[in-house]
Write a protein that holds these residues in place. Sequence first.
Motif, PDB file in Angstrom:
ATOM      1  N   GLU A   3       0.912  -1.266   0.031  1.00  0.00           N
ATOM      2  CA  GLU A   3       0.110   0.074   0.099  1.00  0.00           C
ATOM      3  C   GLU A   3       0.998   1.151  -0.107  1.00  0.00           C
ATOM      4  N   GLN A   4       0.697   2.022  -0.910  1.00  0.00           N
ATOM      5  CA  GLN A   4       1.346   3.608  -1.181  1.00  0.00           C
ATOM      6  C   GLN A   4       0.320   4.265  -0.952  1.00  0.00           C
ATOM      7  N   ARG A   5       1.085   5.795  -0.674  1.00  0.00           N
ATOM      8  CA  ARG A   5       0.214   6.874  -0.440  1.00  0.00           C
ATOM      9  C   ARG A   5      -0.917   7.091  -1.602  1.00  0.00           C
ATOM     10  N   ASN A   6      -0.311   7.010  -2.894  1.00  0.00           N
ATOM     11  CA  ASN A   6      -1.310   7.141  -3.990  1.00  0.00           C
ATOM     12  C   ASN A   6      -1.987   5.928  -4.612  1.00  0.00           C
ATOM     13  N   GLY A   7      -1.810   4.720  -4.151  1.00  0.00           N
ATOM     14  CA  GLY A   7      -2.205   3.612  -4.481  1.00  0.00           C
ATOM     15  C   GLY A   7      -1.952   2.195  -3.959  1.00  0.00           C
ATOM     16  N   THR A   8      -2.319   1.322  -4.700  1.00  0.00           N
ATOM     17  CA  THR A   8      -1.630  -0.003  -4.480  1.00  0.00           C
ATOM     18  C   THR A   8      -0.444  -0.618  -5.525  1.00  0.00           C
ATOM     19  N   ILE A   9       0.593  -0.661  -5.054  1.00  0.00           N
ATOM     20  CA  ILE A   9       1.730  -1.231  -5.911  1.00  0.00           C
ATOM     21  C   ILE A   9       1.745  -2.605  -6.081  1.00  0.00           C
ATOM     22  N   LEU A  19       6.736  -6.111 -14.046  1.00  0.00           N
ATOM     23  CA  LEU A  19       6.372  -5.062 -14.329  1.00  0.00           C
ATOM     24  C   LEU A  19       5.414  -4.506 -13.122  1.00  0.00           C
ATOM     25  N   ARG A  20       5.836  -2.964 -12.747  1.00  0.00           N
ATOM     26  CA  ARG A  20       5.441  -2.577 -11.534  1.00  0.00           C
ATOM     27  C   ARG A  20       3.917  -2.014 -11.888  1.00  0.00           C
ATOM     28  N   VAL A  21       2.860  -2.164 -11.264  1.00  0.00           N
ATOM     29  CA  VAL A  21       1.701  -1.858 -11.472  1.00  0.00           C
ATOM     30  C   VAL A  21       0.995  -0.867 -10.400  1.00  0.00           C
ATOM     31  N   ASP A  22       0.528   0.422 -10.587  1.00  0.00           N
ATOM     32  CA  ASP A  22       0.081   1.374  -9.477  1.00  0.00           C
ATOM     33  C   ASP A  22      -1.298   1.286  -9.812  1.00  0.00           C
ATOM     34  N   GLY A  51      -9.562   8.687 -11.840  1.00  0.00           N
ATOM     35  CA  GLY A  51      -9.770   7.763 -10.913  1.00  0.00           C
ATOM     36  C   GLY A  51     -11.235   8.033 -10.274  1.00  0.00           C
ATOM     37  N   GLU A  52     -11.988   9.057 -10.185  1.00  0.00           N
ATOM     38  CA  GLU A  52     -13.185   9.316  -9.859  1.00  0.00           C
ATOM     39  C   GLU A  52     -14.338   8.354 -10.535  1.00  0.00           C
ATOM     40  N   SER A  53     -14.114   7.962 -11.911  1.00  0.00           N
ATOM     41  CA  SER A  53     -15.077   6.743 -12.353  1.00  0.00           C
ATOM     42  C   SER A  53     -14.292   5.822 -12.886  1.00  0.00           C
ATOM     43  N   ARG A  54     -12.997   5.511 -12.624  1.00  0.00           N
ATOM     44  CA  ARG A  54     -12.511   4.344 -13.005  1.00  0.00           C
ATOM     45  C   ARG A  54     -11.282   3.934 -11.965  1.00  0.00           C
ATOM     46  N   ARG A  55     -11.127   2.573 -11.993  1.00  0.00           N
ATOM     47  CA  ARG A  55      -9.998   1.913 -11.253  1.00  0.00           C
ATOM     48  C   ARG A  55      -8.764   1.963 -12.130  1.00  0.00           C
ATOM     49  N   LEU A  56      -7.727   2.650 -12.072  1.00  0.00           N
ATOM     50  CA  LEU A  56      -6.862   2.910 -12.767  1.00  0.00           C
ATOM     51  C   LEU A  56      -5.729   1.958 -12.574  1.00  0.00           C
ATOM     52  N   PHE A  57      -5.073   1.049 -13.546  1.00  0.00           N
ATOM     53  CA  PHE A  57      -4.008   0.248 -13.448  1.00  0.00           C
ATOM     54  C   PHE A  57      -2.790   0.800 -14.230  1.00  0.00           C
ATOM     55  N   MET A  58      -1.933   1.620 -13.621  1.00  0.00           N
ATOM     56  CA  MET A  58      -1.037   2.205 -14.405  1.00  0.00           C
ATOM     57  C   MET A  58       0.285   1.518 -14.453  1.00  0.00           C
ATOM     58  N   ILE A  59       0.497   1.077 -15.694  1.00  0.00           N
ATOM     59  CA  ILE A  59       1.678   0.050 -15.747  1.00  0.00           C
ATOM     60  C   ILE A  59       3.177   0.883 -16.266  1.00  0.00           C
ATOM     61  N   ASP A  60       3.980   0.444 -15.440  1.00  0.00           N
ATOM     62  CA  ASP A  60       5.582   1.073 -15.955  1.00  0.00           C
ATOM     63  C   ASP A  60       5.865   0.083 -16.862  1.00  0.00           C
ATOM     64  N   GLY A  61       6.184   0.483 -18.107  1.00  0.00           N
ATOM     65  CA  GLY A  61       6.588  -0.453 -19.178  1.00  0.00           C
ATOM     66  C   GLY A  61       7.930  -0.989 -18.908  1.00  0.00           C
ATOM     67  N   PRO A  62       8.323  -2.095 -19.610  1.00  0.00           N
ATOM     68  CA  PRO A  62       9.787  -2.608 -19.367  1.00  0.00           C
ATOM     69  C   PRO A  62      10.948  -1.540 -19.543  1.00  0.00           C
ATOM     70  N   SER A  63      11.788  -1.708 -18.490  1.00  0.00           N
ATOM     71  CA  SER A  63      13.032  -0.622 -18.612  1.00  0.00           C
ATOM     72  C   SER A  63      12.508   0.512 -18.271  1.00  0.00           C
ATOM     73  N   HIS A  64      11.508   0.661 -17.567  1.00  0.00           N
ATOM     74  CA  HIS A  64      10.932   2.162 -17.128  1.00  0.00           C
ATOM     75  C   HIS A  64      10.445   2.135 -15.704  1.00  0.00           C
ATOM     76  N   GLY A  65      10.656   3.087 -15.167  1.00  0.00           N
ATOM     77  CA  GLY A  65      10.362   3.230 -13.557  1.00  0.00           C
ATOM     78  C   GLY A  65      10.449   2.026 -12.719  1.00  0.00           C
ATOM     79  N   GLY A  66       9.781   1.692 -12.166  1.00  0.00           N
ATOM     80  CA  GLY A  66      10.021   0.398 -11.196  1.00  0.00           C
ATOM     81  C   GLY A  66       9.860  -1.074 -11.698  1.00  0.00           C
TER      82      GLY A  66
END
Length: 283
Positions: A3-9, A19-22, A51-66
């Motif tokens: 659990e993170q401040r802005n979502g679930t990792i 792949l990291r998914v937020d 996010g007010e109307s959708r459950r967002l699944f933000m994916i870090d692509g390969p070699s990016h972010g986490g």
Amino acid sequence: MNEQRNGTITMVPTKLGTLRVDASGTGRPAVLWHSLFVDSRSWNRVRAALGESRRLFMIDGPSHGGSAPMTRRFTLDECAGAALDVLDHLEITEPVDWVGNAWGGHVGALFAAAHPERCRSLVTIGTPVHALGASERRRIGAMVSLYRLVGPVGPLAKAVERGLLSPQTRATDPDAVRLVGDGLRHADRRGMYTAMRSVMLARPDLTPVLSDIVAPTLIVTGDELPVLTPSDARAAAAKLPHGTSAVIAATRHLAPLEAATAVVELVVAFWRDGAGSGDTPTR
């Protein structure tokens, strides 16, 4: 899961590594995949409103972010397969609304064409439809070679900023400029080099795929983006069974950073009303 401040990792094993998914928000599921050189932080200015109307699944692509760095070349089709791995791992079986920025739009188009039963709608933002031309290939090939030799040096970082952000954004929005620079400087060097070759230089022409996308689709471009002019976006939308297009002023590839309010208005209206025929008014 953490659990993170802005979502679930969640770190998800896929065919392209971990792949990291937020995840954040509530409602129907939506997948957000970012542009090359940045990561899921590039959605921060739109995530609360979307996010007010959708459950967002933000994916870090390969070699990016986490996400794990790639050590081999990979294809956009493999990225679409990795997104399916993410959805299956998270047990998301209902169709998703896909929002892709540049690279993420390419992946989303291929995902929607290959898995129509898993894609409710598609939004691409700053996503060129055609493959690189000869002059573009030479210019970008030289940039990629320079990165391999010397890493994210100042001139190369500036070139990336100029490519992704409009002159107005670069002059007035230091936070956006800093995010782009940080994404390049902090990336695993071998992994980013591999992604550059895979995502930019090997990018296919998506035109033949467009007619296979049955999901309602919105193609968004910026009026400062020479590789996807408003007329290009209209022409691409016309090839889609259910396509429409829109233009956001004073943006290039990264409209979610450059014009967050306009992006939210377009996407939320599209989710609400679905794709129509013709163009959405310029913002």
